[in-house]
Design a protein around this motif. Structure first.
Motif, PDB file in Angstrom:
ATOM      1  N   ASN A  19     -40.030 -11.841  21.121  1.00  0.00           N
ATOM      2  CA  ASN A  19     -41.105 -10.663  20.601  1.00  0.00           C
ATOM      3  C   ASN A  19     -41.752 -10.082  21.656  1.00  0.00           C
ATOM      4  OD1 ASN A  19     -40.684 -11.393  18.093  1.00  0.00           O
ATOM      5  ND2 ASN A  19     -42.560 -12.442  17.648  1.00  0.00           N
ATOM      6  N   GLN A  20     -41.575 -10.417  22.815  1.00  0.00           N
ATOM      7  CA  GLN A  20     -42.328  -9.449  23.950  1.00  0.00           C
ATOM      8  C   GLN A  20     -41.902  -8.145  23.978  1.00  0.00           C
ATOM      9  OE1 GLN A  20     -41.911 -12.095  27.539  1.00  0.00           O
ATOM     10  NE2 GLN A  20     -44.143 -12.097  27.444  1.00  0.00           N
ATOM     11  N   THR A  21     -40.624  -8.026  23.946  1.00  0.00           N
ATOM     12  CA  THR A  21     -39.752  -6.689  23.869  1.00  0.00           C
ATOM     13  C   THR A  21     -39.569  -6.132  22.682  1.00  0.00           C
ATOM     14  OG1 THR A  21     -37.823  -7.531  24.306  1.00  0.00           O
ATOM     15  CG2 THR A  21     -38.928  -7.147  26.106  1.00  0.00           C
ATOM     16  N   LYS A  22     -40.023  -6.580  21.630  1.00  0.00           N
ATOM     17  CA  LYS A  22     -39.817  -6.131  20.088  1.00  0.00           C
ATOM     18  C   LYS A  22     -40.683  -4.957  20.135  1.00  0.00           C
ATOM     19  CE  LYS A  22     -39.290  -7.882  15.454  1.00  0.00           C
ATOM     20  NZ  LYS A  22     -39.943  -9.062  14.642  1.00  0.00           N
ATOM     21  N   PRO A  23     -40.044  -3.633  19.745  1.00  0.00           N
ATOM     22  CA  PRO A  23     -40.833  -2.490  19.483  1.00  0.00           C
ATOM     23  C   PRO A  23     -41.573  -2.369  18.396  1.00  0.00           C
ATOM     24  CG  PRO A  23     -38.502  -1.988  19.445  1.00  0.00           C
ATOM     25  CD  PRO A  23     -38.484  -3.443  19.719  1.00  0.00           C
ATOM     26  N   TYR A  57     -30.465   3.654  26.152  1.00  0.00           N
ATOM     27  CA  TYR A  57     -30.880   2.481  26.628  1.00  0.00           C
ATOM     28  C   TYR A  57     -30.375   1.312  25.807  1.00  0.00           C
ATOM     29  CZ  TYR A  57     -33.205   4.599  30.591  1.00  0.00           C
ATOM     30  OH  TYR A  57     -33.617   5.448  31.380  1.00  0.00           O
ATOM     31  N   LYS A  58     -29.894   1.651  24.455  1.00  0.00           N
ATOM     32  CA  LYS A  58     -29.531   0.587  23.572  1.00  0.00           C
ATOM     33  C   LYS A  58     -28.061   0.576  23.565  1.00  0.00           C
ATOM     34  CE  LYS A  58     -33.604  -1.254  23.016  1.00  0.00           C
ATOM     35  NZ  LYS A  58     -33.894  -2.669  23.352  1.00  0.00           N
ATOM     36  N   TYR A  80     -37.551  -4.336  15.023  1.00  0.00           N
ATOM     37  CA  TYR A  80     -38.950  -3.763  15.274  1.00  0.00           C
ATOM     38  C   TYR A  80     -39.970  -4.158  14.378  1.00  0.00           C
ATOM     39  CZ  TYR A  80     -37.840  -0.362  11.653  1.00  0.00           C
ATOM     40  OH  TYR A  80     -37.379   0.241  10.568  1.00  0.00           O
TER      41      TYR A  80
END
Lengths: 199, 199
Positions: free
Chosen positions: B3-7, B66-67, B32
């Motif tokens: 979850n830390q990087t979930k936009p 980036y994805k 997201y």
């Protein structure tokens, strides 16, 4: 023979879209011919011109790619993204709301309308430029962002926006107007500039 | 930890800018969270949102870079230029004139205003798409142009534009709405969609 590939700019002295392209030509040292299009008289001439706003940004990118001379998009990815963001904020977020085609539709309220949207646009733009600017909009190299900024400030002044409220915008605009490419392309000295608006 | 990087998407179910980003997330398979921003009530919430139109196109380009997942800008330079042109025509030439912030300013005439500018925009867009389209806006691969087109057609319908006059736009929109990424991101099924507008 040289004339065969000389580009022709169909433009209007006061259009920010035409001015963007004139600046890019001047920065890149491209010789070109101008064919004035009167956007006020003869409504028919305008039809092809309505979407010139976004096309001028495309064209500057095209020129940048195919013509030698200074880079108008930086090689550095972060700076490149900043240049695109600033250019798009102006070309999508501010200019479309005060172009001639729109303000003709707005009618009598056009001064107040344009003032409102340019002012709000500058409120968003000023803190961004404060972060990104060096001598010019992004660092110390001229870029597409500068090409978009100067015509937008010219429009702001036409619509009585107090540019002094935006110190970074004001400073950048003054620095850019000292540069030859921005001077020769200025609306005050184009073939179709009316005598009373000539510098 | 995941979850830390979930936009987090701060958006509005019916905003074309939010929808563009939702489509891109879905195409790229990015999970997201959504935080609804009510653009109608609480004027204060809107301030940060006024320039989301251009930012959403920037963000889709960023995501594309980036994805992993399908390319949203084609590798072929000509097709890439076509995708940018179509995206910019919509994101700079049409959408800014009918976004909520502008039509609130237009007031009582907002339906006629939006209808007018979307209709004129589609008149410019239809012949371009006729040239560039295959299964989708540019050839047979989904691109950023498709991500811009579908929310714009949705807005056209809201403002009673007769999309049937634009056969290429109509066909592309129908084809795109069959794709899962466009379905799950549709304004009719978002967390903040009011019950009476749910599909």
């Amino acid at each position: 023979m040289a004339n065969q590939t000389k580009p022709v700019l169909h433009g209007y002295f006061r259009s920010s879209c035409s001015w963007r392209v004139r600046i890019a030509f001047a920065l890149k040292g491209v010789e070109y011919d101008q064919v004035p299009i009167n956007l006020i008289r003869d409504g028919g001439q305008q039809v092809q011109y309505r979407f010139a706003g976004f096309l001028s940004v495309q064209y500057v990118q095209y020129l940048n790619h195919y013509k030698p001379g200074p880079r108008l998009l930086p090689a550095d990815p972060k700076k490149r993204a900043q240049v695109r963001m600033i250019s798009d904020l102006i070309a999508s977020g501010i200019q479309p709301l005060q172009n001639l085609y729109v303000i003709q539709k707005v009618g009598a309220e056009k001064m107040q309308w344009s003032h409102h949207f340019i002012d709000r646009g500058f409120q968003a733009l000023e803190p961004i430029l404060k972060q990104t600017a060096g001598k010019y909009c992004v660092g110390d190299e001229i870029s597409m962002a500068d090409i978009c900024l100067v015509p937008q400030v010219y429009n702001a002044e036409r619509f009585k926006v107090d540019v002094g409220q935006y110190p970074t915008i004001k400073r950048l605009n003054q620095a850019l107007l000292e540069i030859e490419a921005f001077k020769v392309s200025h609306p005050s000295c184009q073939p179709d500039t009316p005598d009373d608006l000539r510098a």
